[in-house]
Motif scaffolding. Sequence first.
Motif, PDB file in Angstrom:
ATOM      1  N   ASN A  91       0.811  -1.222   0.000  1.00 53.54           N
ATOM      2  CA  ASN A  91       0.000   0.000   0.000  1.00 53.54           C
ATOM      3  C   ASN A  91       0.846   1.275   0.000  1.00 53.54           C
ATOM      4  OD1 ASN A  91      -2.547   1.007  -0.404  1.00 53.54           O
ATOM      5  ND2 ASN A  91      -2.980   1.242   1.772  1.00 53.54           N
ATOM      6  N   GLY A  92       2.129   1.143  -0.299  1.00 52.10           N
ATOM      7  CA  GLY A  92       2.997   2.280  -0.589  1.00 52.10           C
ATOM      8  C   GLY A  92       3.035   3.364   0.464  1.00 52.10           C
ATOM      9  N   GLU A 101       8.744   3.446  -0.990  1.00 48.96           N
ATOM     10  CA  GLU A 101       7.317   3.310  -1.310  1.00 48.96           C
ATOM     11  C   GLU A 101       6.888   4.337  -2.357  1.00 48.96           C
ATOM     12  OE1 GLU A 101       8.263   1.044   2.089  1.00 48.96           O
ATOM     13  OE2 GLU A 101       8.686   3.149   1.713  1.00 48.96           O
ATOM     14  N   ALA A 102       7.445   5.544  -2.287  1.00 48.83           N
ATOM     15  CA  ALA A 102       7.098   6.582  -3.259  1.00 48.83           C
ATOM     16  C   ALA A 102       7.526   6.181  -4.670  1.00 48.83           C
ATOM     17  CB  ALA A 102       7.736   7.912  -2.869  1.00 48.83           C
ATOM     18  N   ASP A 105       5.041   3.613  -5.889  1.00 45.40           N
ATOM     19  CA  ASP A 105       3.751   4.255  -6.165  1.00 45.40           C
ATOM     20  C   ASP A 105       3.795   5.060  -7.464  1.00 45.40           C
ATOM     21  OD1 ASP A 105       2.642   3.187  -3.891  1.00 45.40           O
ATOM     22  OD2 ASP A 105       2.464   5.092  -2.814  1.00 45.40           O
ATOM     23  N   ARG A 108       3.664   2.671 -10.402  1.00 45.41           N
ATOM     24  CA  ARG A 108       2.309   2.123 -10.592  1.00 45.41           C
ATOM     25  C   ARG A 108       1.373   3.173 -11.177  1.00 45.41           C
ATOM     26  NH1 ARG A 108       2.519  -1.099  -5.091  1.00 45.41           N
ATOM     27  NH2 ARG A 108       3.024  -3.151  -5.909  1.00 45.41           N
ATOM     28  N   LEU A 109       1.443   4.400 -10.680  1.00 44.44           N
ATOM     29  CA  LEU A 109       0.584   5.468 -11.199  1.00 44.44           C
ATOM     30  C   LEU A 109       0.874   5.767 -12.672  1.00 44.44           C
ATOM     31  CD1 LEU A 109       0.555   7.893  -8.144  1.00 44.44           C
ATOM     32  CD2 LEU A 109      -1.378   6.546  -9.019  1.00 44.44           C
ATOM     33  N   PRO A 114       5.858  -2.259 -10.825  1.00 45.72           N
ATOM     34  CA  PRO A 114       6.145  -1.651  -9.517  1.00 45.72           C
ATOM     35  C   PRO A 114       7.613  -1.762  -9.128  1.00 45.72           C
ATOM     36  CG  PRO A 114       5.108  -3.766  -9.207  1.00 45.72           C
ATOM     37  CD  PRO A 114       5.125  -3.515 -10.695  1.00 45.72           C
ATOM     38  N   ALA A 154       1.088  11.004  -1.299  1.00 44.73           N
ATOM     39  CA  ALA A 154       0.135  10.343  -0.410  1.00 44.73           C
ATOM     40  C   ALA A 154      -1.233  11.032  -0.480  1.00 44.73           C
ATOM     41  CB  ALA A 154       0.659  10.339   1.023  1.00 44.73           C
ATOM     42  N   ARG A 157      -2.952  10.068  -3.689  1.00 47.39           N
ATOM     43  CA  ARG A 157      -3.511   8.708  -3.609  1.00 47.39           C
ATOM     44  C   ARG A 157      -4.786   8.683  -2.767  1.00 47.39           C
ATOM     45  NH1 ARG A 157      -0.184   3.918  -2.198  1.00 47.39           N
ATOM     46  NH2 ARG A 157      -2.213   3.043  -2.686  1.00 47.39           N
TER      47      ARG A 157
END
Length: 162
Positions: A91-92, A101-102, A105, A108-109, A114, A154, A157
């Motif tokens: 869940n990043g 994590e960034a 993310d 993925r965006l 990933p 964040a 998201r």
Amino acid sequence: MLLRNMVSFIFSCQLLDIFLSLVSTYTPHKYTMPCVPPTKMCHIPKLKIGITTGISAKERALTINLLAKPGTKPDDFVRPGHIFPLRARDNGVLTRDGHTEAAVDLSRLAGSSPVGVLCEIVSEEDPVHMARLPELKRFCKKHGFVLTSIADLAQYRRDTGL
């Protein structure tokens, strides 16, 4: 600006049988945010075939490209190497507000796998340290880069549900 010699690569360590390292990545210093748990670091791979020491930028890039390529197998690598695989948390940035994590993310965006690559920009003003935000803002402006933050990512998201 120089890129610091340590390059970190984020991907699914489980897919390539690269196990978590027992080494802690928590190193307290004046820039450490104590609220952020340490990054999960994996054992360090390098390509088995087609490179010499694996330390050059070109050979690290070859290793990173193969790490990101579908169909890559654990036997394609030997250890130790010069790329530092990191494992992002599920869940990043909504779970952990870290660079690892960034990077996942953002990939993925963008509709990509990933995976991501992190590197530090060495300060021109103080070359024994990494560049801090004011210097990074000037660097981005000079080179036409967009600068964002983990907090912005964040919030995006949360706002979009992505």
